[in-house]
Motif scaffolding. Sequence first.
Motif, PDB file in Angstrom:
ATOM      1  N   CYS A 130       0.836  -1.191   0.000  1.00  0.00           N
ATOM      2  CA  CYS A 130       0.000   0.000   0.000  1.00  0.00           C
ATOM      3  C   CYS A 130       0.875   1.247   0.000  1.00  0.00           C
ATOM      4  O   CYS A 130       0.610   2.202  -0.728  1.00  0.00           O
ATOM      5  N   LEU A 131       1.958   1.207   0.775  1.00  0.00           N
ATOM      6  CA  LEU A 131       2.853   2.355   0.849  1.00  0.00           C
ATOM      7  C   LEU A 131       3.381   2.722  -0.538  1.00  0.00           C
ATOM      8  O   LEU A 131       3.467   3.900  -0.892  1.00  0.00           O
ATOM      9  N   SER A 132       3.723   1.703  -1.328  1.00  0.00           N
ATOM     10  CA  SER A 132       4.297   1.991  -2.650  1.00  0.00           C
ATOM     11  C   SER A 132       3.313   2.781  -3.495  1.00  0.00           C
ATOM     12  O   SER A 132       3.697   3.494  -4.403  1.00  0.00           O
ATOM     13  N   ASN A 133       2.025   2.678  -3.188  1.00  0.00           N
ATOM     14  CA  ASN A 133       1.033   3.394  -3.973  1.00  0.00           C
ATOM     15  C   ASN A 133       0.753   4.807  -3.479  1.00  0.00           C
ATOM     16  O   ASN A 133       0.470   5.686  -4.267  1.00  0.00           O
ATOM     17  N   ILE A 134       0.787   4.993  -2.172  1.00  0.00           N
ATOM     18  CA  ILE A 134       0.282   6.270  -1.662  1.00  0.00           C
ATOM     19  C   ILE A 134       1.363   7.127  -1.033  1.00  0.00           C
ATOM     20  O   ILE A 134       1.076   8.152  -0.438  1.00  0.00           O
ATOM     21  N   CYS A 135       2.638   6.720  -1.196  1.00  0.00           N
ATOM     22  CA  CYS A 135       3.713   7.411  -0.508  1.00  0.00           C
ATOM     23  C   CYS A 135       3.837   8.875  -0.953  1.00  0.00           C
ATOM     24  O   CYS A 135       3.676   9.197  -2.114  1.00  0.00           O
TER      25      CYS A 135
END
Lengths: 1001, 142
Positions: free
Chosen positions: A134-139
């Motif tokens: 998820c982090l890779s998407n919303i960072c």
Amino acid sequence: MKDDEFGRSATMVFEKSLTAMVKGIRAHRGNESEYIQACITEIQKEVASKNMSTKSMAVLKLAYLTMLGYDMAWATFAVVEVMGTNRFATKRPGYLASSISFTDQTDVGLLTINLFKKDFGSQSQYESGTAINCLSNICSAEISRDIMTDLLSLLSSSRAYLRKKTVLCLYRIFLKDPPALRTCFPKLKDRLGDEDQGVLTATVNTFLELARKNARNYLSLVPQLYHILVNTQNNWLSIKLLKVFQLLSPLEPRLPAKLVEPLTNILNTTKAQSVEFEAIRCVVRSMPEGSAIVALAIEKLQTFLNSSDRNLRFLALDLYKEVVEKFKEKTSLKDLHDKVLTSIEEPDLTVRRVALQLLDRIVDPSNFQEAVQRLLEFSRKATLNDEFIGTILRMAARDRYALVEDFAWYLLILGEISRNMDSSYAATVAEQFVDICVRVPQVRPYAVTLALGLLDTPAEAERDSISVCTPMVAACAWLLGEYSGDLEKPSEAAFLSGAKVLLTSRSIQALDAATQTQCIWAASKLYLAVPEHAPSTVAQLHELLCSQLPSFVRSTHLDVSERARLALNIANFYKADAQSLQSAKGLVAEQLLPVKPDAQAQVPVSVDLDEPFFVIEEARPSFMPVRADPTDPYSLASTYKDDLGFASEPNRAEAPQSTAQGVPSSSMYYLGKSDERAAAEQAQEPSVPEVKDPLAQMRERLEAQRNAGAPKYQVMRDDVTAPGATPTPDAGQVPSSSSTATLPIPPEKELTDLQGRLWTVCHRGEHLAVYVCIRSPNLRKRQIRLELRCERLCAPELLVSDVALRFPSAAHVQEADASGRMLVVGSLQERSSKVKANLDSAPFLWPGVFDLRCELEYLVKSASSEAAEAQSLPIQLRFPATTFLAPQPMSEDTISDYVSSKSDLLGHQTAQALSFEKTADLSSLVGRCAGLCHFHGIQQAVSPQSQDMKFLLVGAVQPPSAATLEGQRAAPTGALVICRCAALVRPSGLELRITVKAFQQ
Amino acid sequence: MINFILLISRQGKTRLKKWFVPCPERDQFRTIKEVSSLILNRSPKVCNFLEWRDYKLCYKRYASLFFIACIEQNDNELLALEMVHHFVECLDRYFGNVCELDLIFNFHKAYYILDEILISGELQESSKRAVLHHISEQDPLI
């Protein structure tokens, strides 16, 4: 279905499970949106619920609905809440929804930081994994800064599953937060040694993406990456490594040689086509031409091209574009040519487009005709044929028709294309048609007949409409008018039918105003040319004009009406009298030459029309006239425009054409009387139904011509540019054979050697002599190096010592101290060694001979006396006028523009004549001189018969700065010194005339 | 790097969409519309790549579904197709002869599987067995 926990528990907790909702949507086909709105209202309630399972389910349903196009931005807060629950089962839909719908801009993003921190430290690798995903998407940058330490510890986690995900996620983070790259780089680099293949691939992947941003930073990784490439069997990894090496090899010259072995290995052994293809691509992009591996790669590429898989064929074609561009050797091109031609026929538009682009690059004059014929055939078959036509036109026009060998044939093709009424290329076709006729004088006789044929519609068409596209009508009309003299003799019938077609056919009046004007004027030009070429038809033409023009005078288009009136007046004025008409020839006597399309745009807007373009310079008193001999082609002309040979350009271009006109009956286009009579009969009875298609007729003619021998065409590839214009770089223009060439200036080393030999005496006195050698100034450092030497001249009993040269204070000398530059320390023996002095060249602004006043100081002591006598003498260091010039790379055109626009900066002119013994190679001699005197040199074109030569040398003066040196002042900005050298071969030897133009003496 | 993955049914319905680069929803819908009309109109006899804006679309049809991957100009097209195929095989093994309905009713499962295969547009696991192992380990937790 495997499992459906949501479905099972739905009956108890949820209003509706996901499955139920999806089923409901499917059941309400037709009014889905109504049903979905109802669902959303439910979800809104569920989201507010305290029960986390209900909430989680609601979020999951929302995630489904976003896919159908429904907004879920209103629920972001609920999503974060769900992400923060403790159970993986409820947490997971939250992460899913956020990675689908959040972006780095989502404002609740900051609320997720603590969730990430918590989940990264979770016992379960899957919780951490989901969080990383998820982090890779919303960072965003803020999140990254707060979370960096946690990620770094994940990077050295004991679980490969997490290391792998973290490494890949890091790239996204670097994009948002570039400083993070520095912090992470050492640890990331360590991952290249990871024992897990997945982590290794992921790391190479991340470095590949980073290298795409800036490859140079990752050159230090080459040894490690190379080691991995040699040892890996993993296809995914190989491809990524090959990609990295494609990026790195242009930056590291030693790399291609190192790569030969592993690449050959891969090419020969790999079974995976994707790897093979990537290896081929890597070879094509990074290996030098001519190596064995390139041959191997092209051979492999060939098999791709012949593959039955259309994906591979497409990729191979696409890559061939690069191959053809990079490797000029024509190996196997014949085969490629056929392949490309078949690919053009493919229904696949992508393949077709690539094939057409490739065809464009591989045609040469030998196969151009065949390619064009094929394209034309396809264009007849295909419904969307503009692509083919466009390719034909583009190929032909390239480098000013470099591919076209038989212009008559190509004109016929253009005629055929112009039959297609609604091609978007109609205007281009017409433009080329005219352009070729203007540039290729020899094709005009054929072209005019073809133009007449195209306009003269076969009567069988009955509709009385012209069957070529409108722009072509205008082009044909113009050709008929302009080159009526090229109509084959006796041309009476052609003149008559030409004028008739231009004026009588009713469809002309249906065309647009500009075309009508063209037709009217073309007919008038025919009339004006009649006395010279077809005197017997004067009366008929006059009558035709007088009878037909009035209907044009009544035209609703003002310009048509105006032009018709003018033509009518001309006809009324000269009547049917050949004698008086002869005098009207001057109206249209001037031949038109190819003009650059943007020539007008190049004329500076500030031009005042009342002011003459060329100011005639008056001779200055300083002008030293050279014998003005009318037979001498090199005598000085009044302006540089003439000097540079521009005025004579059109004459030269016209020369071949006048010979072609002079003997039309011996032309290869001349077919003899019988055909002509037939043509005349046709012209007299245009309504005979069995008239042949004019194109077919012209085709027969072309055949006849070819049988008679291959025609020789000369193409005028130069454009006439606007005077005083600032030329724009024109990529399409090829230098024609007769254009100017840059003078070969010898390499720097040779010049330095020559300079080192140019010593001059700057002082010769009672006791000693001083010699100086002036080197080229260093333009960048703004310094000039002097080399100095002393020689002892006095009697041996005198002792000369401590020679120093004191420069004026304004001239800064690097090596000088308070007492000036020491030339000799101690006593001077026979000769001193060479001493360098670096002078600041900035104060030397004036391009003229300049004497730098210096003081020479030394001590003299006779053997008898004890005390040494100090001597001080003023001496002058003389700098030649050209010392501080800088070569100014300019073309002949730019020089001529400069001369015409900056006449105020070229107020001064001197001339000198020198005689030489015959030298073998004058141009290299002048080149050497230009190099020594810091000029940029070009050699001008002269007629091939004469052995004379002309050169132009240009140098720029120093840019202005504050003048500090006595006798120096700043030169005007942009001032140039231009020399023109004309070398005339005389029986006695060589005579060199040099004219120098500069802003002031 | 893959920019986004799309699963589009033959009727033009989105079955899965996953952007790996941040992209506002509005643009996503516009892109889906544009891309799906481009791809659905291609004849089955043509090649599986096409250029689109500054990107390349690599797609493949499996039964009634088009799997579309949008990659960058300098990416390897064949590799993208292999990745798509890898994803399809994983779906197939997980669902057992997967069909469009499986993906409709278990769209979240498809996402979870995709998350195990790709992260930030890059392949993270090339072994089907490993992917399935990870998925099956997570299933009991739900």
